[in-house]
Design a protein around this motif. Sequence first.
Motif, PDB file in Angstrom:
ATOM      1  N   ILE A  95       0.833  -1.208   0.000  1.00  0.00           N
ATOM      2  CA  ILE A  95       0.000   0.000   0.000  1.00  0.00           C
ATOM      3  C   ILE A  95       0.869   1.260   0.000  1.00  0.00           C
ATOM      4  O   ILE A  95       0.372   2.354  -0.264  1.00  0.00           O
ATOM      5  CB  ILE A  95      -0.951   0.034   1.213  1.00  0.00           C
ATOM      6  CG1 ILE A  95      -0.169   0.199   2.523  1.00  0.00           C
ATOM      7  CG2 ILE A  95      -1.835  -1.197   1.252  1.00  0.00           C
ATOM      8  CD1 ILE A  95      -1.025   0.628   3.691  1.00  0.00           C
ATOM      9  N   GLY A 126      -3.451  -6.035  -0.210  1.00  0.00           N
ATOM     10  CA  GLY A 126      -2.636  -4.840   0.016  1.00  0.00           C
ATOM     11  C   GLY A 126      -1.821  -5.041   1.285  1.00  0.00           C
ATOM     12  O   GLY A 126      -2.357  -4.926   2.394  1.00  0.00           O
ATOM     13  N   ASN A 127      -0.548  -5.352   1.139  1.00  0.00           N
ATOM     14  CA  ASN A 127       0.304  -5.646   2.298  1.00  0.00           C
ATOM     15  C   ASN A 127       0.928  -4.356   2.852  1.00  0.00           C
ATOM     16  O   ASN A 127       0.882  -3.303   2.227  1.00  0.00           O
ATOM     17  CB  ASN A 127       1.392  -6.641   1.905  1.00  0.00           C
ATOM     18  CG  ASN A 127       2.120  -7.205   3.109  1.00  0.00           C
ATOM     19  OD1 ASN A 127       1.531  -7.429   4.164  1.00  0.00           O
ATOM     20  ND2 ASN A 127       3.414  -7.440   2.977  1.00  0.00           N
ATOM     21  N   SER A 129       0.044  -2.824   5.766  1.00  0.00           N
ATOM     22  CA  SER A 129      -0.973  -1.913   6.299  1.00  0.00           C
ATOM     23  C   SER A 129      -0.467  -1.156   7.524  1.00  0.00           C
ATOM     24  O   SER A 129      -1.079  -0.174   7.937  1.00  0.00           O
ATOM     25  CB  SER A 129      -2.252  -2.683   6.651  1.00  0.00           C
ATOM     26  OG  SER A 129      -2.003  -3.665   7.656  1.00  0.00           O
ATOM     27  N   GLU A 132       0.360   2.834   7.158  1.00  0.00           N
ATOM     28  CA  GLU A 132      -0.825   3.611   6.791  1.00  0.00           C
ATOM     29  C   GLU A 132      -0.495   5.075   6.502  1.00  0.00           C
ATOM     30  O   GLU A 132      -1.043   5.676   5.571  1.00  0.00           O
ATOM     31  CB  GLU A 132      -1.852   3.526   7.927  1.00  0.00           C
ATOM     32  CG  GLU A 132      -3.089   4.387   7.749  1.00  0.00           C
ATOM     33  CD  GLU A 132      -3.963   3.938   6.592  1.00  0.00           C
ATOM     34  OE1 GLU A 132      -4.632   4.809   5.995  1.00  0.00           O
ATOM     35  OE2 GLU A 132      -3.963   2.729   6.271  1.00  0.00           O
ATOM     36  N   ARG A 135       0.922   5.702   2.794  1.00  0.00           N
ATOM     37  CA  ARG A 135       0.269   5.060   1.655  1.00  0.00           C
ATOM     38  C   ARG A 135      -0.124   6.041   0.553  1.00  0.00           C
ATOM     39  O   ARG A 135      -0.790   7.049   0.816  1.00  0.00           O
ATOM     40  CB  ARG A 135      -0.962   4.275   2.121  1.00  0.00           C
ATOM     41  CG  ARG A 135      -2.105   5.112   2.667  1.00  0.00           C
ATOM     42  CD  ARG A 135      -3.259   4.242   3.157  1.00  0.00           C
ATOM     43  NE  ARG A 135      -3.742   3.337   2.140  1.00  0.00           N
ATOM     44  CZ  ARG A 135      -4.384   2.198   2.398  1.00  0.00           C
ATOM     45  NH1 ARG A 135      -4.611   1.830   3.644  1.00  0.00           N
ATOM     46  NH2 ARG A 135      -4.800   1.435   1.432  1.00  0.00           N
ATOM     47  N   VAL A 139      -7.650   2.857  -0.008  1.00  0.00           N
ATOM     48  CA  VAL A 139      -8.508   1.666   0.110  1.00  0.00           C
ATOM     49  C   VAL A 139      -9.555   1.676  -0.999  1.00  0.00           C
ATOM     50  O   VAL A 139      -9.843   0.649  -1.621  1.00  0.00           O
ATOM     51  CB  VAL A 139      -9.197   1.632   1.493  1.00  0.00           C
ATOM     52  CG1 VAL A 139     -10.217   0.496   1.555  1.00  0.00           C
ATOM     53  CG2 VAL A 139      -8.171   1.479   2.602  1.00  0.00           C
ATOM     54  N   TYR A 153     -10.895  -7.898  -1.775  1.00  0.00           N
ATOM     55  CA  TYR A 153      -9.682  -7.169  -1.420  1.00  0.00           C
ATOM     56  C   TYR A 153      -9.504  -7.177   0.093  1.00  0.00           C
ATOM     57  O   TYR A 153     -10.445  -6.916   0.839  1.00  0.00           O
ATOM     58  CB  TYR A 153      -9.755  -5.725  -1.921  1.00  0.00           C
ATOM     59  CG  TYR A 153      -8.609  -4.860  -1.423  1.00  0.00           C
ATOM     60  CD1 TYR A 153      -7.301  -5.145  -1.804  1.00  0.00           C
ATOM     61  CD2 TYR A 153      -8.834  -3.780  -0.566  1.00  0.00           C
ATOM     62  CE1 TYR A 153      -6.243  -4.371  -1.350  1.00  0.00           C
ATOM     63  CE2 TYR A 153      -7.782  -2.994  -0.118  1.00  0.00           C
ATOM     64  CZ  TYR A 153      -6.489  -3.296  -0.505  1.00  0.00           C
ATOM     65  OH  TYR A 153      -5.435  -2.544  -0.057  1.00  0.00           O
ATOM     66  N   GLU A 155      -6.514  -6.047   3.251  1.00  0.00           N
ATOM     67  CA  GLU A 155      -5.225  -5.452   3.599  1.00  0.00           C
ATOM     68  C   GLU A 155      -4.583  -6.248   4.737  1.00  0.00           C
ATOM     69  O   GLU A 155      -5.267  -6.652   5.680  1.00  0.00           O
ATOM     70  CB  GLU A 155      -5.395  -3.984   3.986  1.00  0.00           C
ATOM     71  CG  GLU A 155      -5.865  -3.151   2.812  1.00  0.00           C
ATOM     72  CD  GLU A 155      -5.652  -1.656   3.010  1.00  0.00           C
ATOM     73  OE1 GLU A 155      -5.456  -1.220   4.164  1.00  0.00           O
ATOM     74  OE2 GLU A 155      -5.679  -0.936   1.990  1.00  0.00           O
ATOM     75  N   THR A 156      -3.272  -6.445   4.634  1.00  0.00           N
ATOM     76  CA  THR A 156      -2.534  -7.258   5.598  1.00  0.00           C
ATOM     77  C   THR A 156      -1.287  -6.523   6.070  1.00  0.00           C
ATOM     78  O   THR A 156      -0.859  -5.544   5.463  1.00  0.00           O
ATOM     79  CB  THR A 156      -2.083  -8.588   4.962  1.00  0.00           C
ATOM     80  OG1 THR A 156      -1.217  -8.287   3.848  1.00  0.00           O
ATOM     81  CG2 THR A 156      -3.246  -9.420   4.489  1.00  0.00           C
ATOM     82  N   SER A 157      -0.724  -7.061   7.137  1.00  0.00           N
ATOM     83  CA  SER A 157       0.607  -6.628   7.571  1.00  0.00           C
ATOM     84  C   SER A 157       1.358  -7.866   8.032  1.00  0.00           C
ATOM     85  O   SER A 157       0.979  -8.494   9.022  1.00  0.00           O
ATOM     86  CB  SER A 157       0.528  -5.618   8.717  1.00  0.00           C
ATOM     87  OG  SER A 157       1.824  -5.404   9.272  1.00  0.00           O
TER      88      SER A 157
END
Length: 206
Positions: A95, A126-127, A129, A132, A135, A139, A153, A155-157
Amino acid sequence: MAANKPKGQNNLALHKVITVGSTGVGKAALTLQFMYDEFVEDYELIKEGTYRKRVVLVGEEVQIGVLETAGQEDYAAIRDNYFRSREGFLCVFSIAEMESFAATADFREQILRVKEDENVPFLLVGNKSDLEDKRPVSVKEAKNRADQWTVNYVETSAKTRANVDKVFFYLMREIRAKKMEDSKEKNGKKKRKSSAKRIRERCCIL
């Protein structure tokens, strides 16, 4: 180093996954976090391999095989072979990097070309996160692309482990559903063929 295959896994259903995306988006970090609950920031894979893990999916013990490509997906012929052998795709971007988001369109196109199936199990991820505040990819923009492709979709971390299990289990459920659907269609064709054969056998020439 790829995980060794434990004894007793031969009888378990195997769901074959691959993470695709630009270099540096955290594909390996996501895989290692899912497999071993570890975050490795600087990870260099020397040789491709498949990580395998036993999990419980919809009340059934199965195994997931996640292919790590060691960057060899940069070569078109090798990439096609990787895509052809996999059942589900985690298409990952950062992201915090617009270029990696733009590249997902190329990966999507290549996957559909190789698989020749618009309904291939696929998830846009979307890795990073946790970044933030850095970015450039909103989103809304990412969700709009997912909607265009008729996929989900998330978002990950890999760093904080946010939604890591979620994306792998989601994709496994999609693969499982696709296999069940394909099996029903295959059995339906067999039944129709068998019925047609019986009708022909009952016919006689006068």
